[in-house]
Every structure is written in C-alpha cells, then in structure tokens.
Design an enzyme around this catalytic site. Structure first.
Site, PDB file in Angstrom:
ATOM      1  CB  SER A  20       3.406 -49.628   7.313  1.00 29.24           C
ATOM      2  OG  SER A  20       2.436 -50.477   7.895  1.00 29.24           O
ATOM      3  CB  SER A  22      -0.378 -51.549   9.540  1.00 32.14           C
ATOM      4  OG  SER A  22       0.234 -52.792   9.273  1.00 32.14           O
ATOM      5  CE  LYS A  71       7.043 -58.746  11.616  1.00 32.66           C
ATOM      6  NZ  LYS A  71       6.371 -59.727  10.716  1.00 32.66           N
ATOM      7  CG  ASP A 107       3.289 -62.328  11.140  1.00 37.53           C
ATOM      8  OD1 ASP A 107       2.486 -61.464  10.750  1.00 37.53           O
ATOM      9  OD2 ASP A 107       4.483 -62.089  11.380  1.00 37.53           O
TER      10      ASP A 107
END
Length: 284
Positions: A20, A22, A71, A107
């Site tokens: 990731s 992030s 998710k 998103d």
C-alpha cells in the site's frame, strides 16, 4: 518523526497490505502539518477480520483505511456507516470515536474531486460511460449519479454483471438514467458519440493491455477520459486519448483525493495543497 506514548495512531488494514502507498500519503501530510500522528499498515487475514477490527478499536487507534479484501466484509462489524457508504456497499475509511466505529467511503469523493481538478469536468447533466462492473465501478456509478449525471452506461465483459449493478443502484438513484452492455458495443462509433466522459474502473491497462475495438475518436467534441489505473502513468487508453487531443488523466488524482478526504475525516485538518501528490509522485 518521533513516536511517543502521545502519538495518535492510524493505519490501513488489508490482506496483503505491505504494497500500500497510503502510508506515504498520510505520513507526508502529518509531517507537513507537524501533527503527532502516524499511519502504519496492519496486515489482517480475512478469517481474522473481526478480531483485527476489535483489536484496533480497543487499543485506541483514531481510525484506519480499509482495502481489499475487507471493504464489504467489514460493514457488519461497524456501529454505523454513512449513507453514501451504505449505497456503495463498501467502506474504505473508518473513524473510531469513544469506542464507536463509523464507516465512510471516500472513493467517490476522490473520483469527483479528480475529475474537477484534473479535467475541469462536472458530472452534472452529463452522460458517462463506465467501463467495468466491480467494486470500483459501483463506487464510480453511485458518486457520478449523486453528482448529477443525467445518464450512466455500464459496459462490462459480463453483460449480466453490468445489468446486476444497474438494477442494484437504479432504484436508489432515480434522477439518473442507467443503461448496460457488453464490451463489444465499444466498437460502435455511434454508441460512443453519446458520451461526455469515459471512466475505466477495471485493471485493463496495468499490464499494457487495452480495450479491443475502442475508438475514442468517436467521442463527442470536448469529451474526457479518466483511467483509475495510475501505474503505469500512461495506459494504452490514455495514450490513445492523448494522441487524439482528448483531455485525459490517470488515477493518481483520485488516489490522492480519497486520501485527503480520509485525512480530513480523522484529523479535521486539510493537507497542504500538493503535499500528498508530491510524496506519491516521488515514490512512483
């Protein structure tokens, strides 16, 4: 960055999660604002999701991002989800306050912001072609409709999946007209001429592959192309658009914008302009 007992912890859960980007985004913004916060990856296997979520809440993290494959599965483990996250059917950001976990989905926010900032495009009153029918497509379809799109057409390798997605969201978004089709319809110039924007939500382009028969030259004048893929930065779809002089952008802007939205949810602060994007571009 000095970590002490007073440092506020955030992070990301997924399986795997070591890849990731992030942490690059958020830690750059924490440093830029001189916040005593840190963002770290937490690898959580699917069969340990419930224990992982409970553990993060119990040790006092302020919030965390959620990536594949959690998710959707995380939703029953939360105390509350926002209306948009519920409509999308997925959560990518969780805030923890006084032991309560609230799920958000940034998103869609990221996509709309990227379209505005990178393409000067507003979905209001426009007709949009979405390529794909998976989780990213659902987020895109919902956010585009909520932003006022007049029509959204979903084209997918499996027409049944596209139709299923349209049937799922259409009753909740009555102001937008939905249509579906298979990818074979992309070779029809008359079909493409009706769209103001094409959005690729699939992985097509990551390995240098392309949508067979897609001729962007048939798009109406002034139409735009947005590809959620950001590595490589120029996919075959974007290369075709660029060669035709069509305004286009890759998924980097969306990745940054959804991260900025999550950052605001957790901290109440806005990252300095260009901070997250610059940090991400440096590692890419």
């Amino acid at each position: 960055m000095t970590i002490t007992g007073k440092t506020t912890v955030t992070g990301i859960i997924g399986w795997p999660v070591s890849h990731s980007l992030s942490p690059v985004l958020h830690n750059a913004a924490f440093r830029a604002l001189d916040l005593d916060w840190i963002y770290v990856p937490f690898p959580v296997a699917p069969e340990r999701l419930a224990q992982g979520v409970a553990g993060l809440a119990s040790v006092g993290v302020a919030g965390f991002s959620v990536t594949i494959p959690h998710k959707v599965a995380i939703i029953p483990l939360l105390d509350e989800v926002t209306p948009e996250a519920e409509l999308i059917g997925a959560v990518n950001t969780v805030v923890v306050r006084e032991g309560r976990l609230t799920g958000h989905n940034t998103d869609g926010i990221g996509l709309i912001a990227a379209l505005r900032d990178k393409l000067s495009f507003s979905p209001q009153g426009k007709r949009i072609l979405v390529l794909g029918a998976g989780g990213a497509a659902r987020s895109a379809v919902v956010s585009l409709a909520l932003a006022g799109a007049a029509g959204v057409t979903i084209a997918n390798r499996s027409p049944d999946a596209a139709q299923g997605l349209a049937h799922l969201v259409a009753p909740r978004l009555p102001r937008t007209e939905f249509a579906t089709g298979g990818l074979g319809i992309l070779s029809d110039p008359g079909f493409l001429a009706g769209f103001d924007l094409v959005v690729n939500t699939t992985s097509v382009g990551m390995a240098g592959d392309a949508f067979a028969g897609l001729a962007l030259s048939a798009l109406k004048p002034g139409a735009c192309v947005y590809d959620m893929v950001y590595a490589p930065p120029v996919t075959p779809l974007l290369a075709q658009a660029g060669a035709l002089g069509i305004s286009c952008a890759n998924g980097l802007g969306m990745l940054v914008a959804q991260g900025e939205a999550a950052f605001r949810i957790w901290t109440g602060a806005t990252p300095p302009a260009g901070c997250m994007e610059g940090a991400l571009a440096a590692v890419l």
